[in-house]
Design an enzyme around this catalytic site. Structure first.
Site, PDB file in Angstrom:
ATOM      1  N   ARG A 109       0.802  -1.199   0.000  1.00  0.00           N
ATOM      2  CA  ARG A 109       0.000   0.000   0.000  1.00  0.00           C
ATOM      3  C   ARG A 109       0.848   1.268   0.000  1.00  0.00           C
ATOM      4  NH1 ARG A 109      -3.234  -2.558   5.090  1.00  0.00           N
ATOM      5  NH2 ARG A 109      -2.648  -4.588   4.344  1.00  0.00           N
ATOM      6  N   GLU A 156       7.425   2.674  -6.382  1.00  0.00           N
ATOM      7  CA  GLU A 156       7.709   2.089  -5.065  1.00  0.00           C
ATOM      8  C   GLU A 156       7.831   3.196  -4.015  1.00  0.00           C
ATOM      9  OE1 GLU A 156       7.522  -0.167  -3.073  1.00  0.00           O
ATOM     10  OE2 GLU A 156       9.185  -1.577  -3.222  1.00  0.00           O
ATOM     11  N   ASP A 157       7.512   2.876  -2.780  1.00  0.00           N
ATOM     12  CA  ASP A 157       7.682   3.866  -1.716  1.00  0.00           C
ATOM     13  C   ASP A 157       9.152   4.013  -1.312  1.00  0.00           C
ATOM     14  OD1 ASP A 157       7.742   1.305  -0.635  1.00  0.00           O
ATOM     15  OD2 ASP A 157       6.182   1.660   0.858  1.00  0.00           O
ATOM     16  N   ASP A 159      14.835  -0.578   0.081  1.00  0.00           N
ATOM     17  CA  ASP A 159      15.603  -0.818   1.294  1.00  0.00           C
ATOM     18  C   ASP A 159      16.663  -1.882   0.986  1.00  0.00           C
ATOM     19  OD1 ASP A 159      16.181  -0.669   4.054  1.00  0.00           O
ATOM     20  OD2 ASP A 159      14.780  -2.257   4.526  1.00  0.00           O
ATOM     21  N   GLY A 194      16.262  -4.088  -1.235  1.00  0.00           N
ATOM     22  CA  GLY A 194      16.139  -4.319  -2.671  1.00  0.00           C
ATOM     23  C   GLY A 194      15.539  -5.685  -2.994  1.00  0.00           C
ATOM     24  N   THR A 240      12.534  -6.992  -2.583  1.00  0.00           N
ATOM     25  CA  THR A 240      11.235  -6.964  -3.254  1.00  0.00           C
ATOM     26  C   THR A 240      11.376  -6.571  -4.724  1.00  0.00           C
ATOM     27  OG1 THR A 240      10.397  -6.100  -1.149  1.00  0.00           O
ATOM     28  CG2 THR A 240       8.859  -6.140  -2.989  1.00  0.00           C
ATOM     29  N   ASP A 295       4.434   2.926   6.443  1.00  0.00           N
ATOM     30  CA  ASP A 295       3.813   2.533   7.712  1.00  0.00           C
ATOM     31  C   ASP A 295       4.793   1.946   8.709  1.00  0.00           C
ATOM     32  OD1 ASP A 295       4.224   0.081   6.181  1.00  0.00           O
ATOM     33  OD2 ASP A 295       3.079  -0.890   7.774  1.00  0.00           O
ATOM     34  N   ARG A 303       0.376   5.825   7.736  1.00  0.00           N
ATOM     35  CA  ARG A 303       0.437   6.007   6.283  1.00  0.00           C
ATOM     36  C   ARG A 303      -0.183   7.330   5.852  1.00  0.00           C
ATOM     37  NH1 ARG A 303       1.960   1.181   3.791  1.00  0.00           N
ATOM     38  NH2 ARG A 303       1.252  -0.764   4.738  1.00  0.00           N
TER      39      ARG A 303
HETATM   40  P1  IMP Z   1      13.087  -4.260   0.513  1.00  0.00           P
HETATM   41  O1  IMP Z   1      12.617  -5.482  -0.208  1.00  0.00           O
HETATM   42  O2  IMP Z   1      13.965  -4.600   1.677  1.00  0.00           O
HETATM   43  O3  IMP Z   1      13.745  -3.245  -0.381  1.00  0.00           O
HETATM   44  O4  IMP Z   1      11.824  -3.658   1.209  1.00  0.00           O
HETATM   45  C1  IMP Z   1      11.101  -2.683   0.667  1.00  0.00           C
HETATM   46  C2  IMP Z   1       9.810  -2.511   1.438  1.00  0.00           C
HETATM   47  O5  IMP Z   1      10.018  -2.552   2.845  1.00  0.00           O
HETATM   48  C3  IMP Z   1       9.244  -1.151   1.147  1.00  0.00           C
HETATM   49  O6  IMP Z   1       8.418  -1.188   0.026  1.00  0.00           O
HETATM   50  C4  IMP Z   1       8.498  -0.839   2.423  1.00  0.00           C
HETATM   51  O7  IMP Z   1       7.207  -1.364   2.371  1.00  0.00           O
HETATM   52  C5  IMP Z   1       9.281  -1.553   3.505  1.00  0.00           C
HETATM   53  N1  IMP Z   1      10.203  -0.622   4.184  1.00  0.00           N
HETATM   54  C6  IMP Z   1      11.544  -0.575   4.092  1.00  0.00           C
HETATM   55  N2  IMP Z   1      12.067   0.415   4.826  1.00  0.00           N
HETATM   56  C7  IMP Z   1      11.022   1.035   5.399  1.00  0.00           C
HETATM   57  C8  IMP Z   1      10.911   2.174   6.286  1.00  0.00           C
HETATM   58  O8  IMP Z   1      11.887   2.845   6.689  1.00  0.00           O
HETATM   59  N3  IMP Z   1       9.650   2.498   6.670  1.00  0.00           N
HETATM   60  C9  IMP Z   1       8.537   1.829   6.259  1.00  0.00           C
HETATM   61  N4  IMP Z   1       8.599   0.776   5.423  1.00  0.00           N
HETATM   62  C10 IMP Z   1       9.836   0.374   5.001  1.00  0.00           C
HETATM   63 MG    MG Z   2       6.278  -1.514   0.199  1.00  0.00          MG
END
Ligand code: IMP
Ligand code: MG
Length: 174
Positions: A42, A97-98, A101, A103, A105, A157, A163
């Protein structure tokens, strides 16, 4: 233990200005073509709305739900909980993407859309935390780089809360 919003990192004005700047690049880079925006629910909702309003190309939107997170830590496992509804074959997919982090996902999603026959796939992320990267993912369109902080607001969130904040702030434990 509870979480509140601490220091404000980016205001709504700053984020909207950045969205406009990025949409302008998209308008130039894809001139004469159309876009297929895929928002990751979301978190990307608010950012996606800001970016799409500034795009002047023919544009379709779709959504995907992929998750790799529990609380403040990643599980590293990506599951697609809700798939896109349209057909991306031959389309220019921009994943909205929001935050990137680890990477994990996005790494999976890039592959996923290429596998569905997309003509091109790029990432447009509101935030980027390069210091946390585990998978080789580099968003071409990127809003702001931040340090290793857990942030909330503007779609982001902490356990589904915050959010709706109209700015991005640092999550503070107390
Ligand atoms: P990744 O697969 O580790 O890059 O995770 C990405 C997802 O983790 C993002 O789309 C967010 O939903 C969540 N996420 C990562 N860091 C944060 C943060 O600082 N605050 C809130 N959500 C986060
Ligand atoms: Mg996300």
């Amino acid at each position: 233990m509870d979480v509140t919003v601490g220091r404000i990192l980016f205001t709504e004005e700053q984020i909207r200005a950045k969205a406009k700047e990025i949409a302008k690049r998209l308008n130039e880079d894809y001139k004469g073509e159309s876009l297929y925006l895929v928002g990751t629910l979301r978190g990307a909702l608010v950012w996606m709305a800001d970016v799409m309003k500034e795009i002047e190309l023919e544009t379709e939107i779709d959504f995907i739900v992929a998750s790799s997170y529990q609380g403040m830590d990643t599980t590293g496992v990506v599951t697609i909980k809700k798939d896109i509804e349209g057909d991306v074959s031959g389309k220019n997919v921009i994943i909205i993407e929001d935050i990137v982090d680890t990477g994990t996902t996005l790494f999976k999603l890039l592959d996923y859309f290429k596998g569905k026959g997309a003509k091109s796939v790029e990432i447009c992320s509101m935030l980027n935390k390069p210091s946390r990267r585990k998978a080789p993912v580099n968003p071409k369109y990127n809003g702001f780089e931040i340090d290793d902080l857990f942030v909330i607001g503007y779609g982001l969130d902490y356990n589904q809360r915050f959010r709706n904040l109209p700015y991005i702030g640092v999550a503070e434990l107390r």
